[in-house]
Design a protein around this motif. Structure first.
Motif, PDB file in Angstrom:
ATOM      1  N   THR A  88       0.890  -0.581   0.362  1.00 36.36           N
ATOM      2  CA  THR A  88      -0.133   0.011   0.084  1.00 36.36           C
ATOM      3  C   THR A  88       0.569   1.174  -0.244  1.00 36.36           C
ATOM      4  OG1 THR A  88      -0.236  -0.277   2.963  1.00 36.36           O
ATOM      5  CG2 THR A  88      -1.812  -1.291   0.624  1.00 36.36           C
ATOM      6  N   THR A  92       0.583   4.017  -2.598  1.00 37.30           N
ATOM      7  CA  THR A  92       0.109   5.761  -2.413  1.00 37.30           C
ATOM      8  C   THR A  92       1.082   6.542  -2.971  1.00 37.30           C
ATOM      9  OG1 THR A  92      -0.395   4.418  -0.901  1.00 37.30           O
ATOM     10  CG2 THR A  92      -0.983   6.940  -1.171  1.00 37.30           C
ATOM     11  N   THR A 404      -9.399  -4.018  -5.621  1.00 37.87           N
ATOM     12  CA  THR A 404      -8.199  -3.269  -4.276  1.00 37.87           C
ATOM     13  C   THR A 404      -8.633  -3.664  -3.407  1.00 37.87           C
ATOM     14  OG1 THR A 404      -8.160  -2.152  -6.184  1.00 37.87           O
ATOM     15  CG2 THR A 404      -6.215  -1.506  -4.070  1.00 37.87           C
ATOM     16  N   GLY A 405      -7.757  -3.946  -2.664  1.00 39.54           N
ATOM     17  CA  GLY A 405      -8.132  -3.896  -0.723  1.00 39.54           C
ATOM     18  C   GLY A 405      -9.291  -5.200  -0.516  1.00 39.54           C
ATOM     19  N   TYR A 406      -9.813  -5.705  -1.078  1.00 42.22           N
ATOM     20  CA  TYR A 406     -10.816  -7.295  -1.074  1.00 42.22           C
ATOM     21  C   TYR A 406     -10.419  -8.097   0.691  1.00 42.22           C
ATOM     22  CZ  TYR A 406     -13.281 -10.780  -1.641  1.00 42.22           C
ATOM     23  OH  TYR A 406     -13.722 -12.361  -1.017  1.00 42.22           O
ATOM     24  N   LEU A 408      -6.842  -7.523   2.223  1.00 43.11           N
ATOM     25  CA  LEU A 408      -7.054  -6.516   4.069  1.00 43.11           C
ATOM     26  C   LEU A 408      -8.504  -6.091   4.822  1.00 43.11           C
ATOM     27  CD1 LEU A 408      -4.697  -5.233   5.098  1.00 43.11           C
ATOM     28  CD2 LEU A 408      -4.735  -3.551   3.588  1.00 43.11           C
ATOM     29  N   ASN A 409      -9.370  -5.508   3.311  1.00 44.30           N
ATOM     30  CA  ASN A 409     -10.944  -4.937   4.351  1.00 44.30           C
ATOM     31  C   ASN A 409     -12.459  -5.926   4.316  1.00 44.30           C
ATOM     32  OD1 ASN A 409      -9.296  -2.417   4.793  1.00 44.30           O
ATOM     33  ND2 ASN A 409      -9.530  -1.847   2.242  1.00 44.30           N
ATOM     34  N   MET A 439     -17.727  -4.948  -4.267  1.00 41.43           N
ATOM     35  CA  MET A 439     -16.715  -3.887  -4.389  1.00 41.43           C
ATOM     36  C   MET A 439     -16.143  -4.297  -6.898  1.00 41.43           C
ATOM     37  SD  MET A 439     -14.091  -5.060  -1.884  1.00 41.43           S
ATOM     38  CE  MET A 439     -13.065  -4.101  -1.660  1.00 41.43           C
TER      39      MET A 439
ATOM     40  N   ASP B 246      -7.077   2.750   5.156  1.00 39.34           N
ATOM     41  CA  ASP B 246      -7.755   1.969   4.563  1.00 39.34           C
ATOM     42  C   ASP B 246      -8.342   2.140   2.874  1.00 39.34           C
ATOM     43  OD1 ASP B 246      -6.004   0.640   6.635  1.00 39.34           O
ATOM     44  OD2 ASP B 246      -7.661  -1.016   7.394  1.00 39.34           O
ATOM     45  N   THR B 247      -9.629   2.359   3.359  1.00 42.72           N
ATOM     46  CA  THR B 247     -10.559   3.320   2.629  1.00 42.72           C
ATOM     47  C   THR B 247     -10.059   3.928   1.370  1.00 42.72           C
ATOM     48  OG1 THR B 247     -12.327   3.151   3.549  1.00 42.72           O
ATOM     49  CG2 THR B 247     -12.508   3.584   1.403  1.00 42.72           C
ATOM     50  N   PHE B 249      -6.098   3.818   1.026  1.00 41.47           N
ATOM     51  CA  PHE B 249      -5.300   3.989   0.430  1.00 41.47           C
ATOM     52  C   PHE B 249      -5.079   2.995   0.283  1.00 41.47           C
ATOM     53  CE2 PHE B 249      -5.003   8.139   2.623  1.00 41.47           C
ATOM     54  CZ  PHE B 249      -3.671   8.452   1.356  1.00 41.47           C
ATOM     55  N   SER B 250      -5.739   1.294   0.721  1.00 40.39           N
ATOM     56  CA  SER B 250      -5.606  -0.430   0.753  1.00 40.39           C
ATOM     57  C   SER B 250      -6.805   0.291   0.226  1.00 40.39           C
ATOM     58  CB  SER B 250      -5.126  -0.729   1.890  1.00 40.39           C
ATOM     59  OG  SER B 250      -5.979  -0.687   2.724  1.00 40.39           O
ATOM     60  N   GLY B 251      -8.113   0.308  -0.625  1.00 41.64           N
ATOM     61  CA  GLY B 251      -8.922   0.288  -0.765  1.00 41.64           C
ATOM     62  C   GLY B 251      -9.508   0.685  -2.050  1.00 41.64           C
ATOM     63  N   ASN B 252      -8.276   1.753  -1.802  1.00 46.67           N
ATOM     64  CA  ASN B 252      -7.755   2.526  -3.715  1.00 46.67           C
ATOM     65  C   ASN B 252      -9.257   3.641  -3.746  1.00 46.67           C
ATOM     66  OD1 ASN B 252      -6.531   3.844  -4.879  1.00 46.67           O
ATOM     67  ND2 ASN B 252      -6.493   2.859  -7.156  1.00 46.67           N
TER      68      ASN B 252
END
Lengths: 441, 286
Positions: A88, A92, A404-406, A408-409, A439, B246-247, B249-252
């Motif tokens: 990440t 960024t 993206t982020g699937y 992790l979140n 998503m 998280d939303t 940056f990691s969730g972009n």
């Protein structure tokens, strides 16, 4: 490198990144002096500046050495490397650099999501020698129907159950013969019953705090078949069927039941450094990237006492999940000379004799290119990955194509909730399916 | 007069300029982006209130908001009680009070990330070792359940910030006039009564300051959260700030994360402003 959520690492990474920036800046000034002097008597040398930004921080030092060597051979090229680590953070910062106009000339991207976002800025790599030499299966995912190639692979990485040879030997089990779930389970039970004589605390160390170990790597094994082992297919999938959810569950349960407790606060560094490298557990689910850490902890153990076997999957026995964690892309918003210089550098890195030597012995990469047959791979885990990729007994990585982020979140936390008893398996899978669909909208 | 006005503007311009550049402008841009589908690089469409509508049904966001509120309330109470207690301790006639002041303030000098890792080690390793030795099950498996994660964060925050709050209370405690205390004593007030009726009203301005500090701090915590629990297990200890990061940056999902940040900003602003207003009314002037 896949340790995206490991804070220990990202701290180091920040530091190293900052150092790299500083060093890079200094190097630049140093270089400018002689260059300026030289231009007085030699007008031909127009310097091309290559700014490289990449997300694999572990080989930053060696990469800089390689760049120095290239610069020594090519007076007209100046290379400046910025290494920013840990998933990440890197992405960024890459986005930030692009939006602020300070675009790198060569940059790394990890999967279909990242490639899609930077698609417009990527030069076609199909005319490079490296693209032609890339091993089968490493480049199809970044190749368009019209032959355009977006990026070229860094290297190969593979994972499975990394085991402690001595423990298996003493328990009288041949790990290489464990190809089905039942065989593995029996072996685990046998080892568990002899814990005390073997001098281990548990069979596994499952780092429940690192959701990527379960949500990316373990899940990948059971999602690969329905997604045809292709990250692109995963990237385009509107829904997930989780056809092998049961198989997934029993393997997760097996690891949880026979793991060091408490699973949910166990992290990567405990798993690898404390429990595995000190011989406290029989095996862990990890990949060849842990080798440098093992070597640091105990070189003798690392060299002669570790092996790796695939994670059992019905109908796909003895196949190791091997994939490309990162790709190199060249920025197309530059003049042709710079684009060409960037491609030349990448070709040189992977195909010249000096470059190859560096890639294998200094970077410790498992090469993703042809022409490395004569070179010796430096560590046993990488050798195993290389052997599997040569024989073709591999299982594709689909998790790089997850939204993206699937993991992790959504997916990772659901699996943790299952382990913590907060959700049933059905609930966790159902919630993960729904999250995927929402998503993908 | 004219000269004075010029000096006024001369002095205030740098602050005004930097404030608008790094605070006001980004906030306005943020509000703007929260109505678009911005991805960090560019945006192609306005989506109106879509993000905000989606927020209402976002369970993870609501859960982290609720967690943050519970965390903030608990740590505000504990921080003020312990901070005031420490302040009373080190303003008493103890011999070691100067040393104690330094010691109590020390944790504040350590960065949040490092503190998080230190406490992670204490909670996971030291606690379970002690638990093994004395046979107390409660000390085992810390940070692997939502409840221990919550209390872990509270303990860490209180330990870190109590010294800072103590300093503020010390300043006000030392401002309490000796005459008042003496006359209260002559009137026969017990220590409890002295505290309740003399000291307490006089240090009320300190509450305004410390409540504001502790409130905004506990709401905005990120680094301790990140290094201690990382939001785990299963995102149950994820605070709002972390949810937003998280939303985005990691969730972009930059624009969606931005809209969460705006909502968060509004909530914190309302709470802080009303609390300052209320406390101001209660202060006593000498």
């Amino acid at each position: 490198m896949l340790i995206q959520n490991n804070l220990n690492n990202s701290n180091k990474i920040f530091f190293v990144g900052a150092c790299a920036l500083l060093l890079g800046a200094c190097g630049n000034e140093d270089g400018a002096g002689p260059g300026g002097m030289g231009s007085n008597d030699d007008s031909s040398g127009e310097t091309i500046q290559l700014n490289i930004m990449q997300g694999k921080v572990e080989f930053n030092t060696q990469f800089n050495e390689l760049a120095d060597q290239y610069m020594a051979e090519n007076d007209n090229v100046q290379i400046e490397i910025t290494s920013v680590g840990g998933g990440t953070d890197y992405f960024t910062q890459l986005t930030t650099r692009f939006s602020s106009g300070d675009e790198p000339d060569i940059f790394s991207v990890a999967g279909p999501n990242e490639i899609e976002q930077f698609q417009d800025t990527m030069a076609d790599m199909s005319d490079t020698d490296a693209a032609a030499a890339a091993l089968e299966g490493t480049i199809e995912n970044v190749t368009h129907d019209d032959g355009r190639i977006d990026a070229i692979p860094y290297n190969l990485e593979g994972y499975g159950f990394v085991y402690n040879m001595e423990v298996f030997e003493q328990a009288g089990i041949d790990p290489e013969a464990l190809s089905t779930y039942e065989e593995l389970r029996d072996a685990v039970e046998t080892i568990d019953s002899q814990k005390e004589t073997l001098g281990i605390e548990a069979v596994f160390a499952l780092p429940g705090a690192e959701s990527w170990v379960m949500g990316d790597h373990l899940a990948n094994v059971y999602l690969s078949p329905e997604l045809n082992e292709s990250p692109l297919e995963a990237y385009n999938a509107e829904t997930l069927a989780f056809e092998r959810a049961d198989e997934f569950q029993r393997m997760l349960d097996l690891q949880v039941d026979y793991s060091i407790e408490p699973v949910l606060s166990l992290d990567y560094s405990q798993q690898v450094e404390e429990y595995f490298s000190l011989g406290q557990v029989a095996m862990i689910q990890q990949g060849n990237w842990i080798y440098p850490t093992l070597e640091q902890m105990d070189p003798e153990f690392a060299e002669s006492n570790v092996g790796m076997i695939p994670i059992p999957l019905e109908g796909y026995e003895d196949r190791l999940p091997v994939g490309v964690p990162n790709y190199w892309a060249v920025n197309d918003n530059n003049d042709d000379a710079t684009v060409q210089a960037a491609k030349d550098f990448l070709d040189w890195m992977y195909l010249s004799d000096e470059g190859k030597d560096f890639v294998v012995s200094e970077f410790n990469f498992v090469p993703a290119y042809e022409g490395y047959e004569d070179l010796e791979i430096s560590d046993p885990l990488s050798q195993i990955v290389y052997d599997y990729s040569q024989s073709g007994d591999t299982l594709g990585w689909v998790f790089t194509g997850f939204p993206t982020g699937y993991q992790l979140n959504e997916f990772g936390p659901n699996l943790q909730a299952y382990i913590g008893g907060e959700m049933t398996w059905e609930e966790a899978i159902e919630a993960s399916k729904e999250a995927w669909e929402s998503m993908r909208q | 007069m004219k000269n004075k006005e010029m000096t006024f503007w001369l002095f205030i311009t740098p602050v005004l300029l930097s404030l608008s550049l790094v605070v006001i402008l980004p906030v306005l841009m943020g509000i703007f982006y929260s109505f678009t589908n911005w991805d960090g690089l560019n945006f192609t469409a306005f989506v109106g209130m879509d993000h905000y509508r989606r927020l209402i049904g976002d369970e993870q966001f609501l859960q982290s908001l609720w967690f943050t509120v519970r965390f903030a309330l608990t740590s505000i109470i504990l921080l003020n009680v312990i901070g005031l207690g420490l302040a009373l301790l080190v303003t008493s006639k103890l011999k070691s009070r100067n040393l104690l002041r330094t010691i109590f303030f020390m944790p504040n000098l350590i960065g949040g990330l490092i503190l998080g890792f230190i406490w992670q080690f204490i909670f996971i390793r030291v606690f379970s070792t002690i638990g093994d030795v004395i046979g107390v099950e409660v000390l085992k498996g810390w940070l692997s359940t939502p409840a221990t994660g919550f209390w872990g964060l509270v303990i860490l925050t209180v330990w870190q910030m109590a010294g800072y709050i103590m300093i503020i209370y010390i300043a006000y405690l030392q401002g309490v006039p000796k005459e008042l205390m003496e006359s209260a004593e002559i009137d026969g007030a017990t220590p409890g009564q002295k505290f309740r009726h003399v000291i307490f009203p006089l240090i009320a301005p300190a509450f305004t300051v410390t409540m504001f500090l502790t409130l905004s701090n506990s709401f905005k915590i990120y680094d301790q959260n990140l290094s201690l629990t990382g939001g785990g297990p299963y995102n149950s200890t994820q605070m709002v700030a972390m949810n937003i990061v998280d939303t985005a940056f990691s969730g972009n999902q930059m624009a969606y994360g931005q809209s969460k940040a705006i909502v968060f900003f509004v909530i914190v602003a309302i709470i802080s402003l009303s609390q300052v207003y209320y406390n101001k009314k209660r202060e006593v002037d000498l």
